[in-house]
Design a protein around this motif. Structure first.
Motif, PDB file in Angstrom:
ATOM      1  N   VAL A 182      88.399 -98.292  53.350  1.00  0.00           N
ATOM      2  CA  VAL A 182      87.012 -98.498  53.783  1.00  0.00           C
ATOM      3  C   VAL A 182      86.489 -99.850  53.265  1.00  0.00           C
ATOM      4  CG1 VAL A 182      84.619 -97.674  53.531  1.00  0.00           C
ATOM      5  CG2 VAL A 182      86.446 -96.041  54.020  1.00  0.00           C
ATOM      6  N   GLY A 183      86.724-100.133  51.988  1.00  0.00           N
ATOM      7  CA  GLY A 183      86.230-101.379  51.399  1.00  0.00           C
ATOM      8  C   GLY A 183      86.895-102.612  51.981  1.00  0.00           C
ATOM      9  N   PHE A 184      88.213-102.522  52.161  1.00  0.00           N
ATOM     10  CA  PHE A 184      88.969-103.650  52.709  1.00  0.00           C
ATOM     11  C   PHE A 184      88.653-103.843  54.195  1.00  0.00           C
ATOM     12  CE2 PHE A 184      92.600-105.785  54.554  1.00  0.00           C
ATOM     13  CZ  PHE A 184      92.964-106.738  53.610  1.00  0.00           C
ATOM     14  N   GLY A 185      88.721-102.743  54.942  1.00  0.00           N
ATOM     15  CA  GLY A 185      88.542-102.805  56.392  1.00  0.00           C
ATOM     16  C   GLY A 185      87.156-103.258  56.805  1.00  0.00           C
ATOM     17  N   THR A 186      86.123-102.746  56.126  1.00  0.00           N
ATOM     18  CA  THR A 186      84.764-103.131  56.535  1.00  0.00           C
ATOM     19  C   THR A 186      84.538-104.627  56.305  1.00  0.00           C
ATOM     20  OG1 THR A 186      83.943-102.439  54.368  1.00  0.00           O
ATOM     21  CG2 THR A 186      83.641-100.904  56.180  1.00  0.00           C
ATOM     22  N   ARG A 187      85.060-105.153  55.196  1.00  0.00           N
ATOM     23  CA  ARG A 187      84.834-106.575  54.936  1.00  0.00           C
ATOM     24  C   ARG A 187      85.655-107.432  55.897  1.00  0.00           C
ATOM     25  NH1 ARG A 187      81.212-105.889  54.427  1.00  0.00           N
ATOM     26  NH2 ARG A 187      80.510-107.603  55.616  1.00  0.00           N
ATOM     27  N   TYR A 188      86.890-107.005  56.181  1.00  0.00           N
ATOM     28  CA  TYR A 188      87.737-107.724  57.144  1.00  0.00           C
ATOM     29  C   TYR A 188      87.037-107.747  58.509  1.00  0.00           C
ATOM     30  CZ  TYR A 188      92.303-109.121  59.205  1.00  0.00           C
ATOM     31  OH  TYR A 188      93.339-109.776  59.837  1.00  0.00           O
ATOM     32  N   ALA A 189      86.512-106.585  58.912  1.00  0.00           N
ATOM     33  CA  ALA A 189      85.849-106.491  60.217  1.00  0.00           C
ATOM     34  C   ALA A 189      84.429-107.056  60.180  1.00  0.00           C
ATOM     35  CB  ALA A 189      85.819-105.036  60.680  1.00  0.00           C
ATOM     36  N   GLY A 190      83.944-107.391  58.993  1.00  0.00           N
ATOM     37  CA  GLY A 190      82.602-107.961  58.880  1.00  0.00           C
ATOM     38  C   GLY A 190      81.481-106.963  59.094  1.00  0.00           C
ATOM     39  N   GLY A 191      81.758-105.678  58.882  1.00  0.00           N
ATOM     40  CA  GLY A 191      80.679-104.698  59.020  1.00  0.00           C
ATOM     41  C   GLY A 191      81.222-103.296  59.170  1.00  0.00           C
ATOM     42  N   CYS A 192      80.318-102.322  59.030  1.00  0.00           N
ATOM     43  CA  CYS A 192      80.737-100.928  59.157  1.00  0.00           C
ATOM     44  C   CYS A 192      79.965-100.270  60.291  1.00  0.00           C
ATOM     45  CB  CYS A 192      80.531-100.195  57.832  1.00  0.00           C
ATOM     46  SG  CYS A 192      78.817-100.209  57.257  1.00  0.00           S
ATOM     47  N   THR A 193      79.691 -99.003  60.152  1.00  0.00           N
ATOM     48  CA  THR A 193      78.984 -98.279  61.208  1.00  0.00           C
ATOM     49  C   THR A 193      77.587 -98.846  61.423  1.00  0.00           C
ATOM     50  OG1 THR A 193      80.090 -96.428  60.128  1.00  0.00           O
ATOM     51  CG2 THR A 193      78.792 -95.918  62.075  1.00  0.00           C
ATOM     52  N   SER A 194      76.880 -99.151  60.327  1.00  0.00           N
ATOM     53  CA  SER A 194      75.508 -99.660  60.468  1.00  0.00           C
ATOM     54  C   SER A 194      75.493-101.089  61.023  1.00  0.00           C
ATOM     55  CB  SER A 194      74.785 -99.605  59.124  1.00  0.00           C
ATOM     56  OG  SER A 194      75.556-100.218  58.108  1.00  0.00           O
ATOM     57  N   GLY A 195      76.384-101.938  60.514  1.00  0.00           N
ATOM     58  CA  GLY A 195      76.371-103.341  60.922  1.00  0.00           C
ATOM     59  C   GLY A 195      76.901-103.571  62.326  1.00  0.00           C
ATOM     60  N   HIS A 196      77.989-102.880  62.682  1.00  0.00           N
ATOM     61  CA  HIS A 196      78.591-103.073  64.007  1.00  0.00           C
ATOM     62  C   HIS A 196      78.149-102.011  65.017  1.00  0.00           C
ATOM     63  CE1 HIS A 196      81.043-106.572  63.512  1.00  0.00           C
ATOM     64  NE2 HIS A 196      81.756-106.067  62.525  1.00  0.00           N
ATOM     65  N   ALA A 197      78.382-100.726  64.684  1.00  0.00           N
ATOM     66  CA  ALA A 197      78.126 -99.676  65.687  1.00  0.00           C
ATOM     67  C   ALA A 197      76.639 -99.579  66.026  1.00  0.00           C
ATOM     68  CB  ALA A 197      78.646 -98.326  65.202  1.00  0.00           C
ATOM     69  N   ILE A 198      75.761 -99.755  65.041  1.00  0.00           N
ATOM     70  CA  ILE A 198      74.325 -99.650  65.341  1.00  0.00           C
ATOM     71  C   ILE A 198      73.727-101.036  65.624  1.00  0.00           C
ATOM     72  CG2 ILE A 198      72.086 -98.770  64.567  1.00  0.00           C
ATOM     73  CD1 ILE A 198      74.090 -96.496  64.713  1.00  0.00           C
ATOM     74  N   SER A 199      73.727-101.928  64.624  1.00  0.00           N
ATOM     75  CA  SER A 199      73.063-103.231  64.804  1.00  0.00           C
ATOM     76  C   SER A 199      73.757-104.090  65.862  1.00  0.00           C
ATOM     77  CB  SER A 199      73.039-104.019  63.494  1.00  0.00           C
ATOM     78  OG  SER A 199      72.512-103.230  62.471  1.00  0.00           O
ATOM     79  N   GLY A 200      75.081-104.191  65.767  1.00  0.00           N
ATOM     80  CA  GLY A 200      75.834-105.070  66.662  1.00  0.00           C
ATOM     81  C   GLY A 200      75.777-104.606  68.106  1.00  0.00           C
ATOM     82  N   LEU A 201      76.003-103.318  68.326  1.00  0.00           N
ATOM     83  CA  LEU A 201      75.940-102.802  69.697  1.00  0.00           C
ATOM     84  C   LEU A 201      74.515-102.891  70.240  1.00  0.00           C
ATOM     85  CD1 LEU A 201      78.311 -99.661  69.805  1.00  0.00           C
ATOM     86  CD2 LEU A 201      78.814-102.034  70.413  1.00  0.00           C
ATOM     87  N   SER A 202      73.513-102.688  69.388  1.00  0.00           N
ATOM     88  CA  SER A 202      72.117-102.803  69.831  1.00  0.00           C
ATOM     89  C   SER A 202      71.821-104.213  70.339  1.00  0.00           C
ATOM     90  CB  SER A 202      71.145-102.484  68.686  1.00  0.00           C
ATOM     91  OG  SER A 202      71.162-101.104  68.412  1.00  0.00           O
ATOM     92  N   ASP A 203      72.519-105.205  69.771  1.00  0.00           N
ATOM     93  CA  ASP A 203      72.337-106.587  70.183  1.00  0.00           C
ATOM     94  C   ASP A 203      73.391-106.990  71.229  1.00  0.00           C
ATOM     95  OD1 ASP A 203      71.082-109.084  70.143  1.00  0.00           O
ATOM     96  OD2 ASP A 203      72.493-109.857  68.653  1.00  0.00           O
ATOM     97  N   LEU A 204      74.119-105.992  71.751  1.00  0.00           N
ATOM     98  CA  LEU A 204      75.138-106.210  72.780  1.00  0.00           C
ATOM     99  C   LEU A 204      76.148-107.286  72.386  1.00  0.00           C
ATOM    100  CD1 LEU A 204      72.650-106.145  75.829  1.00  0.00           C
ATOM    101  CD2 LEU A 204      73.935-104.218  74.909  1.00  0.00           C
ATOM    102  N   GLN A 205      76.583-107.248  71.142  1.00  0.00           N
ATOM    103  CA  GLN A 205      77.543-108.236  70.642  1.00  0.00           C
ATOM    104  C   GLN A 205      78.977-107.811  70.990  1.00  0.00           C
ATOM    105  OE1 GLN A 205      77.094-111.019  68.661  1.00  0.00           O
ATOM    106  NE2 GLN A 205      74.874-110.886  68.406  1.00  0.00           N
TER     107      GLN A 205
END
Lengths: 188, 137
Positions: free
Chosen positions: A137-160
Motif C-alpha cells: 500500500v505504501g509503495f504502490g500509492t506513492r508510485y501511482a501518485g495517489g490512492c483511493t481519495s487522490g485518484h478514484a475520487i479527486s482525479g476521476l472527479s476532475d476527469l483526469q
C-alpha cells in the motif's frame, strides 16, 4: 435521530459526504489525498536527510496531518458513541465464500478477528497480511501518485486520464489478490 | 485556529467511513468479488457528485476561502507509473482490506494491529523514495 445515526449508513449518505469533504479541502486551498500523509510522516521522521524525495517543508502539509489526526478521532467517536453494533451486513454469497476459506463468523465486526490480532503477527499469515500488505500500500500509492481519495475520487472527479489508469490498476491488483492469491494466503 | 477546520473535516470523514463500513475488510473483499453494490455506490456517488462540484468550481472560477483562485493541476499523463503503481497498491488494498485513510480510521476504532501495516506502509513509501529514479514512470 440518534437511533438513526447509530444504524449503518447507506452508500447514498457516505458518497455525498466524501464529495463534500473533497470540496471543502479544495475550497480551503488544498486537495483531497490521504496517501500523501505517508510521505509527510516520513519527512517528519527526518527521511529528508537521506532521500531528496522527503526533503521538503512538511509544515506546509500540516493541514493534511491534522486532517489525518481528525480521521483517527472520528473513528474513535463513531466506535464509542455512534454504534449500536459492529456487525457488517455483507452478502450471503460473501459469507459463504469466506467460511469456505476458514474465516469464522464473517461479518461479525469490521475485520476478521482471528486475522486482525497481535497473536496473528506471530504466524506467517499475519506477517504477510500486515507487513507485506502494508508495504504494498505504501509503495504502490506513492508510485501511482495517489490512492483511493487522490485518484478514484479527486482525479476521476476532475476527469483526469492518469487517474483512470491508476484506478484500473487498483482493480487489476485488487482482483488478482482477491480471486487468485487470497484463497492461498488465507489458508497459510 | 487555522487548523481546526481540517480537524473537523477529518472527524466527519472518519465517522462517515466507519458508519458506512468502508473501513471493513469484509466490504473490500465483497467489492472485489462483485457481490454487493455498497462500495460501488459509495465511490460512484462520490465521483458523480465530485464531477459536478469540480465543473462548478472551474466554470464559476471559484475562489478559495482566502480569496485565491482555485487551481486544480492536471496530472502528467503516462501509463507505466499509474498502472504498475496502481496494481501494487491494489494488491495491498485487497490484502489489508484498507487503503491509507481507513488504516488510520481503524486505529481510532481500536484495531491496533493495523499500526503494523501503517509502519510497513511508511517503509514502503520510503523505499519508493529511495528507488524511484530506477523505476519506469
Amino acid at each position: 435521530m440518534l437511533e438513526a445515526i447509530k444504524q449503518p449508513w447507506p452508500w447514498y449518505v457516505a458518497g455525498p459526504v466524501i464529495a463534500f469533504v473533497m470540496f471543502a479541502l479544495i475550497y480551503f486551498g488544498n486537495s483531497f489525498g490521504l496517501s500523501a500523509n505517508f510521505r509527510n510522516i516520513c519527512s517528519v521522521f527526518g527521511a529528508g536527510k537521506s532521500c531528496d524525495f522527503f526533503a521538503f517543508d512538511w509544515r506546509k502539509q500540516l493541514w493534511n496531518l491534522v486532517f489525518l489526526a481528525g480521521t483517527v478521532l472520528g473513528g474513535f467517536v463513531a466506535s464509542q458513541f455512534l454504534m449500536s453494533d459492529t456487525s457488517v451486513a455483507i452478502s450471503e454469497a460473501t459469507v459463504a465464500d469466506l467460511k469456505a476459506l476458514g474465516i469464522n463468523n464473517p461479518g461479525n465486526g469490521f475485520v476478521p478477528a482471528d486475522l486482525f490480532s497481535f497473536e496473528s503477527l506471530l504466524s506467517l499469515k499475519g506477517v504477510v497480511f500486515f507487513v507485506v500488505g502494508g508495504f504494498l500500500v505504501g509503495f504502490g500509492t506513492r508510485y501511482a501518485g495517489g490512492c483511493t481519495s487522490g485518484h478514484a475520487i479527486s482525479g476521476l472527479s476532475d476527469l483526469q486520464p492518469a487517474s483512470l489508469v491508476a484506478v484500473i490498476g487498483f482493480f487489476i491488483g485488487g482482483l488478482l489478490m482477491t480471486h487468485l492469491l487470497l484463497p492461498h494466503l488465507l489458508t497459510l | 485556529m487555522k487548523y481546526l477546520k481540517y480537524l473537523v473535516l477529518g472527524i466527519v470523514f472518519g465517522i462517515t467511513l466507519t458508519k458506512a463500513e468502508i473501513i471493513s475488510w469484509y466490504r473490500i473483499y465483497e467489492m472485489f468479488k462483485f457481490q454487493a453494490f455498497h462500495m460501488y455506490g459509495v465511490i460512484g456517488s462520490a465521483v458523480v457528485l465530485g464531477i459536478v462540484i469540480t465543473q462548478i468550481i472551474k466554470r464559476t472560477r471559484m475562489k478559495t476561502l482566502s480569496g485565491e483562485p482555485i487551481v486544480i493541476s492536471p496530472k502528467k499523463f503516462s501509463i507505466a507509473r499509474y498502472l504498475i503503481g496502481g496494481i501494487i497498491f491494489g494488491l495491498g488494498w485487497a490484502m489489508t482490506g484498507a487503503c491509507p485513510g481507513p488504516m488510520f480510521i481503524l486505529v481510532g476504532n481500536g484495531v491496533f494491529v493495523i499500526l503494523v501495516a501503517i509502519a510497513s506502509g511508511l517503509l514502503g513509501t520510503y523505499v519508493y523514495g529511495r528507488i524511484k529514479h530506477k523505476l519506469p514512470h
